[in-house]
Every structure is written in C-alpha cells, then in structure tokens.
Design a protein around this motif. Structure first.
Motif, PDB file in Angstrom:
ATOM      1  N   GLY A   8       0.780  -1.232   0.000  1.00 13.85           N
ATOM      2  CA  GLY A   8       0.000   0.000   0.000  1.00 13.85           C
ATOM      3  C   GLY A   8       0.807   1.274   0.000  1.00 13.85           C
ATOM      4  O   GLY A   8       0.249   2.362  -0.123  1.00 13.85           O
ATOM      5  N   GLY A   9       2.116   1.148   0.140  1.00 16.82           N
ATOM      6  CA  GLY A   9       2.939   2.347   0.106  1.00 16.82           C
ATOM      7  C   GLY A   9       3.092   2.865  -1.318  1.00 16.82           C
ATOM      8  O   GLY A   9       2.593   2.287  -2.266  1.00 16.82           O
ATOM      9  N   GLY A  10       3.781   3.983  -1.434  1.00 12.40           N
ATOM     10  CA  GLY A  10       4.026   4.574  -2.739  1.00 12.40           C
ATOM     11  C   GLY A  10       4.256   6.062  -2.619  1.00 12.40           C
ATOM     12  O   GLY A  10       4.511   6.584  -1.527  1.00 12.40           O
ATOM     13  N   LEU A  11       4.166   6.730  -3.742  1.00 13.63           N
ATOM     14  CA  LEU A  11       4.347   8.181  -3.790  1.00 13.63           C
ATOM     15  C   LEU A  11       2.979   8.845  -3.711  1.00 13.63           C
ATOM     16  O   LEU A  11       2.104   8.576  -4.546  1.00 13.63           O
ATOM     17  N   VAL A  12       2.796   9.693  -2.709  1.00 13.29           N
ATOM     18  CA  VAL A  12       1.538  10.398  -2.541  1.00 13.29           C
ATOM     19  C   VAL A  12       1.827  11.881  -2.328  1.00 13.29           C
ATOM     20  O   VAL A  12       2.914  12.251  -1.868  1.00 13.29           O
ATOM     21  N   GLN A  13       0.868  12.685  -2.655  1.00 11.02           N
ATOM     22  CA  GLN A  13       1.020  14.118  -2.461  1.00 11.02           C
ATOM     23  C   GLN A  13       0.688  14.490  -1.012  1.00 11.02           C
ATOM     24  O   GLN A  13      -0.123  13.823  -0.358  1.00 11.02           O
ATOM     25  N   ALA A  14       1.304  15.539  -0.552  1.00  9.87           N
ATOM     26  CA  ALA A  14       0.959  16.065   0.770  1.00  9.87           C
ATOM     27  C   ALA A  14      -0.528  16.395   0.799  1.00  9.87           C
ATOM     28  O   ALA A  14      -1.070  16.943  -0.168  1.00  9.87           O
ATOM     29  N   GLY A  15      -1.156  16.011   1.892  1.00  5.26           N
ATOM     30  CA  GLY A  15      -2.583  16.224   2.040  1.00  5.26           C
ATOM     31  C   GLY A  15      -3.436  15.046   1.609  1.00  5.26           C
ATOM     32  O   GLY A  15      -4.630  14.997   1.936  1.00  5.26           O
ATOM     33  N   ALA A  16      -2.828  14.122   0.907  1.00  8.04           N
ATOM     34  CA  ALA A  16      -3.559  12.949   0.448  1.00  8.04           C
ATOM     35  C   ALA A  16      -3.591  11.875   1.536  1.00  8.04           C
ATOM     36  O   ALA A  16      -3.090  12.076   2.647  1.00  8.04           O
ATOM     37  N   SER A  17      -4.176  10.742   1.179  1.00  4.12           N
ATOM     38  CA  SER A  17      -4.313   9.635   2.123  1.00  4.12           C
ATOM     39  C   SER A  17      -3.634   8.395   1.580  1.00  4.12           C
ATOM     40  O   SER A  17      -3.427   8.257   0.373  1.00  4.12           O
ATOM     41  N   VAL A  18      -3.303   7.508   2.484  1.00  8.42           N
ATOM     42  CA  VAL A  18      -2.744   6.218   2.103  1.00  8.42           C
ATOM     43  C   VAL A  18      -3.282   5.162   3.066  1.00  8.42           C
ATOM     44  O   VAL A  18      -3.527   5.443   4.238  1.00  8.42           O
ATOM     45  N   ARG A  19      -3.506   3.977   2.529  1.00  9.90           N
ATOM     46  CA  ARG A  19      -3.941   2.876   3.375  1.00  9.90           C
ATOM     47  C   ARG A  19      -2.936   1.747   3.250  1.00  9.90           C
ATOM     48  O   ARG A  19      -2.778   1.163   2.169  1.00  9.90           O
ATOM     49  N   LEU A  20      -2.256   1.491   4.314  1.00  8.26           N
ATOM     50  CA  LEU A  20      -1.281   0.415   4.351  1.00  8.26           C
ATOM     51  C   LEU A  20      -1.959  -0.854   4.842  1.00  8.26           C
ATOM     52  O   LEU A  20      -2.806  -0.817   5.735  1.00  8.26           O
ATOM     53  N   SER A  21      -1.534  -1.958   4.279  1.00  6.10           N
ATOM     54  CA  SER A  21      -2.035  -3.264   4.688  1.00  6.10           C
ATOM     55  C   SER A  21      -0.882  -4.148   5.090  1.00  6.10           C
ATOM     56  O   SER A  21       0.230  -4.004   4.576  1.00  6.10           O
ATOM     57  N   THR A  78      -5.316  -9.692   8.447  1.00  5.09           N
ATOM     58  CA  THR A  78      -4.745  -8.457   7.936  1.00  5.09           C
ATOM     59  C   THR A  78      -4.957  -7.311   8.924  1.00  5.09           C
ATOM     60  O   THR A  78      -6.023  -7.207   9.536  1.00  5.09           O
ATOM     61  N   VAL A  79      -3.940  -6.490   9.032  1.00  2.00           N
ATOM     62  CA  VAL A  79      -4.035  -5.252   9.809  1.00  2.00           C
ATOM     63  C   VAL A  79      -3.814  -4.091   8.855  1.00  2.00           C
ATOM     64  O   VAL A  79      -3.049  -4.204   7.884  1.00  2.00           O
ATOM     65  N   TYR A  80      -4.501  -2.988   9.124  1.00  9.31           N
ATOM     66  CA  TYR A  80      -4.466  -1.837   8.243  1.00  9.31           C
ATOM     67  C   TYR A  80      -4.028  -0.583   9.006  1.00  9.31           C
ATOM     68  O   TYR A  80      -4.226  -0.472  10.215  1.00  9.31           O
ATOM     69  N   LEU A  81      -3.454   0.332   8.259  1.00  7.96           N
ATOM     70  CA  LEU A  81      -3.193   1.661   8.804  1.00  7.96           C
ATOM     71  C   LEU A  81      -3.641   2.674   7.762  1.00  7.96           C
ATOM     72  O   LEU A  81      -3.050   2.761   6.693  1.00  7.96           O
ATOM     73  N   GLN A  82      -4.698   3.385   8.084  1.00 14.08           N
ATOM     74  CA  GLN A  82      -5.193   4.456   7.229  1.00 14.08           C
ATOM     75  C   GLN A  82      -4.592   5.764   7.720  1.00 14.08           C
ATOM     76  O   GLN A  82      -4.726   6.112   8.895  1.00 14.08           O
ATOM     77  N   MET A  83      -3.930   6.465   6.839  1.00 15.51           N
ATOM     78  CA  MET A  83      -3.324   7.745   7.198  1.00 15.51           C
ATOM     79  C   MET A  83      -3.860   8.822   6.265  1.00 15.51           C
ATOM     80  O   MET A  83      -3.792   8.674   5.044  1.00 15.51           O
ATOM     81  N   ASN A  84      -4.374   9.873   6.849  1.00 10.76           N
ATOM     82  CA  ASN A  84      -4.950  10.983   6.089  1.00 10.76           C
ATOM     83  C   ASN A  84      -4.103  12.237   6.287  1.00 10.76           C
ATOM     84  O   ASN A  84      -3.250  12.309   7.169  1.00 10.76           O
ATOM     85  N   SER A  85      -4.357  13.205   5.438  1.00 16.48           N
ATOM     86  CA  SER A  85      -3.664  14.501   5.529  1.00 16.48           C
ATOM     87  C   SER A  85      -2.162  14.314   5.665  1.00 16.48           C
ATOM     88  O   SER A  85      -1.528  14.862   6.584  1.00 16.48           O
ATOM     89  N   LEU A  86      -1.607  13.531   4.772  1.00 15.42           N
ATOM     90  CA  LEU A  86      -0.188  13.205   4.870  1.00 15.42           C
ATOM     91  C   LEU A  86       0.678  14.449   4.785  1.00 15.42           C
ATOM     92  O   LEU A  86       0.388  15.394   4.030  1.00 15.42           O
ATOM     93  N   LYS A  87       1.766  14.423   5.542  1.00 12.53           N
ATOM     94  CA  LYS A  87       2.735  15.503   5.574  1.00 12.53           C
ATOM     95  C   LYS A  87       4.070  14.982   5.071  1.00 12.53           C
ATOM     96  O   LYS A  87       4.340  13.775   5.149  1.00 12.53           O
TER      97      LYS A  87
END
Length: 122
Positions: A8-21, A78-87
């Motif tokens: 679930g990782g990768g390149l994301v823009q600041a302010g976006a969200s990512v969901r890791l599994s 599976t465990v997840y980590l949802q991260m929003n408003s990425l910095k």
C-alpha cells in the motif's frame, strides 16, 4: 513463525491519504497484537500505532493522532493503517510487527515485515 507482508505504500502528495495493509500468515493471527512502525532516513524506528488482538485497545503516536486509524480483520489475517492529511514528515519505510500480548508503546515485537515505502511529495 509469523510471516508479515506490507503493501500500500508509494508516492503520494501532501494532504492525500494512504492505506497500508499487512497480511499475516503462519500462526493464528488473532492471537497477536499488531503494531505499525516507521523509519525515516537517518532516524530511529518509531512506533506509529498499535492494536490489541481484538481491536479493543489502540494506540497512536502524537504525530499521527487524529489523522490515522489502525484496524484489523482477523478473518482476513490483515491489519491496516489508514493515514490521512499526509505531511512530508510522514515519509518513511513503514513496518508492521506482531507480538503475543498487547503493550501499547513497546518496541519488543517478535515478528517484523520487510516494510513498505511511503514517499510524500510537497
């Protein structure tokens, strides 16, 4: 043995969200508390979040509290980590880990995944 594979990782823009599994295999997943850690270049590995075997207890580091959610699906191992408003400072390699017994902030985990890179562009 417990095998852990993050995704679930990768390149994301600041302010976006990512969901890791983190997919687990090998032992009874529901027996294990799970944690998410991260390590940025030149920095120590730090705990981001943790969750007890049944999801009843959760911990978040101050740096992610209020914009992150840890969850687990024991039926899917599976465990997840949802991260929003990425910095930009969230950029790191994120690792999941498993241990018997829940302890919110411990680093003492028996099993670790290989990690997934999260890069945040500003």
């Amino acid at each position: 043995q417990v095998q852990l594979v993050e995704s679930g990782g990768g390149l994301v823009q600041a302010g976006a969200s990512v969901r890791l599994s983190c997919a687990a295999s090998g032992r009874t997943f529901s027996n294990y508390a799970m944690g998410w850690f991260r390590q940025a270049p030149g920095k120590e590995r730090e705990i981001v979040s943790s969750i007890s075997w049944d999801g009843g207890r959760r911990f978040y580091a101050e740096s992610v509290k209020g914009r992150s959610t840890i969850s687990r699906d024991n039926a899917k191992n599976t465990v997840y980590l949802q991260m929003n408003s990425l910095k930009p400072e969230d950029a790191a390699v994120y690792y999941c880990a498993a241990r018997l017994g829940y302890s919110s902030t411990t680093r003492e985990y028996a099993y670790w995944g290989q990690g997934t890179q999260v890069t945040v562009s500003s």
